[in-house]
Write a protein that holds these residues in place. Sequence first.
Motif, PDB file in Angstrom:
ATOM      1  N   HIS A  91       0.866  -1.166   0.000  1.00 28.03           N
ATOM      2  CA  HIS A  91       0.000   0.000   0.000  1.00 28.03           C
ATOM      3  C   HIS A  91       0.907   1.222   0.000  1.00 28.03           C
ATOM      4  O   HIS A  91       1.730   1.381   0.909  1.00 28.03           O
ATOM      5  CB  HIS A  91      -0.923   0.005   1.233  1.00 28.03           C
ATOM      6  N   LYS A  92       0.789   2.015  -1.039  1.00 29.74           N
ATOM      7  CA  LYS A  92       1.663   3.180  -1.216  1.00 29.74           C
ATOM      8  C   LYS A  92       3.134   2.767  -1.129  1.00 29.74           C
ATOM      9  O   LYS A  92       3.929   3.385  -0.432  1.00 29.74           O
ATOM     10  CB  LYS A  92       1.331   4.270  -0.202  1.00 29.74           C
ATOM     11  N   GLU A  93       3.460   1.676  -1.805  1.00 35.56           N
ATOM     12  CA  GLU A  93       4.816   1.111  -1.913  1.00 35.56           C
ATOM     13  C   GLU A  93       5.371   0.574  -0.600  1.00 35.56           C
ATOM     14  O   GLU A  93       6.544   0.242  -0.507  1.00 35.56           O
ATOM     15  CB  GLU A  93       5.770   2.117  -2.553  1.00 35.56           C
ATOM     16  N   ASN A  94       4.558   0.490   0.444  1.00 30.76           N
ATOM     17  CA  ASN A  94       4.975  -0.083   1.723  1.00 30.76           C
ATOM     18  C   ASN A  94       4.336  -1.459   1.889  1.00 30.76           C
ATOM     19  O   ASN A  94       3.136  -1.616   1.661  1.00 30.76           O
ATOM     20  CB  ASN A  94       4.558   0.814   2.891  1.00 30.76           C
ATOM     21  N   LYS A  95       5.143  -2.402   2.342  1.00 30.81           N
ATOM     22  CA  LYS A  95       4.636  -3.754   2.552  1.00 30.81           C
ATOM     23  C   LYS A  95       3.655  -3.758   3.726  1.00 30.81           C
ATOM     24  O   LYS A  95       3.942  -3.217   4.792  1.00 30.81           O
ATOM     25  CB  LYS A  95       5.790  -4.712   2.828  1.00 30.81           C
ATOM     26  N   VAL A  96       2.514  -4.389   3.495  1.00 30.24           N
ATOM     27  CA  VAL A  96       1.497  -4.531   4.538  1.00 30.24           C
ATOM     28  C   VAL A  96       1.859  -5.762   5.376  1.00 30.24           C
ATOM     29  O   VAL A  96       2.063  -6.849   4.830  1.00 30.24           O
ATOM     30  CB  VAL A  96       0.094  -4.694   3.909  1.00 30.24           C
TER      31      VAL A  96
END
Length: 166
Positions: A91-96
């Motif tokens: 999500h927005k290039e961040n790993k969930v």
Amino acid sequence: MNFLNTIILLAIFPFFEMNKYHESYISVCEINLSEERKIMEISMEITAHDIVYLFENEKIGLLKPFFKDEKEYFNDSILKKYIDQHFIILHKENKVDLTLIGNEISLDGILMVYMESKMKKPLTSIEIKNDLLISSFPNQQNIVNLKGSIKSSYTFNQYETKHVFQ
């Protein structure tokens, strides 16, 4: 009599071998993006003997079922390590970060994996990388269905392992 038994065994042996393999390799992942509960709920259906074969074939480790409270399941930590490397949500290039709730193997050989993640607000876009089982089964198709704030579906395969859902 022995000759006749040998002929019969040779005639039916291929049918026993066919039961080990199947023509379609499919997993189904349902993701519910619950706005009310501010949580992402994930359930995956994977053919249990396919993932066991993958672990043996790729020498990842021994994935054998355990029984507890009349339910069959795999070791959560071994399974989670594999899933974390092959099923990634961004999500927005961040790993969930996904929390593994548990897993169970049904009587018909389907492995159900349950995960969740907290959401601060409703998601309007996520990227998923899904190459579960593809390294051992090139014909593997991984279907992902989203419901909630994003309603969409996509089928991942050896050529398409990433997709942005909006």
